[in-house]
Design a protein around this motif. Structure first.
Motif, PDB file in Angstrom:
ATOM      1  N   ARG A   1       5.330  -8.312   5.207  1.00 56.22           N
ATOM      2  CA  ARG A   1       6.336  -7.301   4.864  1.00 56.22           C
ATOM      3  C   ARG A   1       6.216  -6.087   5.773  1.00 56.22           C
ATOM      4  O   ARG A   1       7.211  -5.587   6.301  1.00 56.22           O
ATOM      5  N   ARG A   2       4.975  -5.623   5.974  1.00 53.18           N
ATOM      6  CA  ARG A   2       4.770  -4.452   6.839  1.00 53.18           C
ATOM      7  C   ARG A   2       5.130  -4.754   8.295  1.00 53.18           C
ATOM      8  O   ARG A   2       5.536  -3.858   9.035  1.00 53.18           O
TER       9      ARG A   2
ATOM     10  N   GLN B   1       5.625  -6.440  -4.624  1.00 50.14           N
ATOM     11  CA  GLN B   1       6.042  -6.312  -3.225  1.00 50.14           C
ATOM     12  C   GLN B   1       6.593  -7.627  -2.683  1.00 50.14           C
ATOM     13  O   GLN B   1       7.554  -7.644  -1.906  1.00 50.14           O
TER      14      GLN B   1
END
Length: 491
Positions: A114-115, A150
């Motif tokens: 995700r990052r 997340q």
């Protein structure tokens, strides 16, 4: 006959396998964490750029979780560079490996993706399938709340159970939950009794919030602990009093062999002596469980085991190399028809092993060969220094002069990654070396060592990887509830 390029490819692949088994990017005895990470990152980039198929195939081997997660991440980050066939094969390998990884490792992996902004269709599908196969998503919502939250956001997924979605994004907005574990979490905010019905890692925070004494908390949470948690907390429980220590007492014989060996080495020598029968019995039982149907089938086996000062490892991997050697000692004893273990220190009591002194591997290898074994297994970080190079010379003379018919099989298993050489340190070019993370992998690693010895080439190595991949593919094929959903649909 294989081409020179194929031989190089096979050698590079085996070098990477050794690194993927042993390296974790943490400090070792001879190198710091930064050097370890830099060396490991280079190997991953090199393998991905030059041998993508082999790089993905390594997921089917018994590599450590750290490198498995790195391989999955790099394959997903570079999905656009793969062909359609490669993506299909990689998808099967990644799905199988994700099913074997600890859930906290998978949530961390998807957080890293995700990052990094990796949100392609394949990544979302893999995450969706993995979440669908989770046995209890409500349990994950409590124990891994941040990671699950997340992951759902990143993959544009909606939990099929509306309560889970409410719990993740507005947990205190409901007066009551119908799902038991979610309701227990809600009650734990104001009921101490509910704290002891939650997983340990969650309950610990509530115990501090309620000001529950540590001794009382450990006694009452004991039934909820996993075996690893109970083993890790035993030393702390003893400091809290006999009642807490008794509550956390666990059946050591059920513990994984290498983890059990590490626990034994963490105990003071005096306690090991007092508990000799219990600890020795547990180690033998665990070793026999690993040996399984191969128990007693390896003939005459002699092991050279490194308990030199460098077997201490480092502050973050304390006594890890020695724990692997101790676990191998008991496993080889179970596999062999006749077994003898030789420690570099000269000690004869394995239970009291501790890191000390130089590494006279040459002398111990000579002692081991004099026993005329069918197999000689050397478990060491390879830093032969008393005197330097003697082990390599002994093995050279043995192979070229005394045992040209190879009546004795010799293999070196190394638990430590050497960042400077991008590999585990080898004793001799005439003896196969394989990296080892856990003693439980020893039988498979002895099999892999045949490739390192040069008796087989790239074609055989690929066939071996394909066979392991076929076995790995069975894992995700057994998942229940796999959905053919599109983005934004419920799990």
């Amino acid at each position: 006959m294989e081409s020179f390029g194929d031989l190089i490819a096979a050698d590079d692949a085996l070098l990477f396998v050794n690194a993927a088994i042993t390296a974790t990017g943490q400090r070792e005895f001879h190198s710091d964490a930064g050097t370890q990470r830099l060396s490991l990152d280079f190997l991953h980039a090199y393998m991905l750029g030059n041998y993508r198929d082999l790089y993905a195939g390594v997921l089917a081997l018994d590599i450590n979780d750290h490198n498995a997660a790195l391989i999955v991440r790099r394959l997903l980050e570079t999905a656009a560079e793969a062909t359609v066939e490669q993506r299909r094969a990689e998808g099967r390998l990644i799905g199988g490996r994700l099913a074997l990884l600890p859930p906290q490792r998978v949530y961390t992996l998807f957080g890293a993706l995700r990052r990094a902004g990796v949100n392609n269709r394949r990544t979302r599908a893999l995450l969706r399938d993995w979440l669908c196969a989770r046995p209890d998503l409500a349990f994950d919502a409590v124990k891994y709340r941040s990671g699950l939250k997340q992951a759902l956001r990143h993959a544009h997924l909606v939990p099929g159970d509306g309560e889970i979605g409410t719990f993740l994004f507005a947990p205190l907005s409901r007066a009551r939950y119908d799902t038991p574990i979610l309701e227990t979490w809600r009650r734990a905010h104001f009921e101490q009794a509910a704290v002891y019905e939650l997983p340990y890692t969650v309950a610990e925070g509530f115990a501090a919030q309620h000001g529950i004494p540590r001794e009382v908390f450990l006694q009452r949470i004991a039934p909820r602990l996993t075996r690893r948690e109970a083993l890790r907390l035993q030393a702390a429980a003893q400091a809290q009093g006999p009642a807490a220590a008794e509550a956390l007492k666990t059946d050591l014989a059920r513990m994984p062999l290498t983890r059990l060996a590490g626990y034994v080495l963490s105990l003071p020598a005096e306690e090991r002596v007092v508990r000799r029968a219990e600890l020795t019995g547990a180690l033998r039982t665990a070793a026999e469980r690993v040996a399984g149907v191969h128990r007693g089938t390896w003939g005459r086996v002699t092991a050279v085991l490194d308990d030199s000062f460098s077997s201490y490892g480092s502050g973050v991997k304390r006594r890890r190399p020695l724990a692997v050697a101790l676990a191998c000692h008991y496993l080889l004893g179970a596999l062999a028809g006749h077994y003898r273990g030789l420690w570099t220190s000269g000690r004869g009591d394995a239970l009291l092993a501790h890191p000390v002194g130089p590494t006279p591997l040459g002398e111990r290898v000579l002692d081991g060969l004099e026993t005329s074994p069918d197999r000689l297994v050397i478990v060491s970080d390879g830093w032969d220094n008393a005197p330097p190079g003697l082990a390599a010379e002994v093995l050279r003379v043995w192979r070229t002069r005394l045992d040209t018919a190879r009546r004795t099989s010799v293999v070196h298993l190394n638990p430590v990654y050497d960042a400077a050489d991008f590999d585990v340190r080898r004793l001799s070019a005439r003896v196969p070396t394989a990296g080892i993370r856990d003693a439980e992998d020893l039988p498979a690693l002895v099999e892999i060592a045949q490739f390192a010895e040069g008796r087989t080439g790239l074609a055989e190595l690929k066939a071996y990887l394909d066979a392991r991949a076929a076995r790995l593919a069975v894992v995700p094929a057994q998942r229940a509830g796999r959905a053919a959903a599109t983005d934004g649909s419920p799990l």
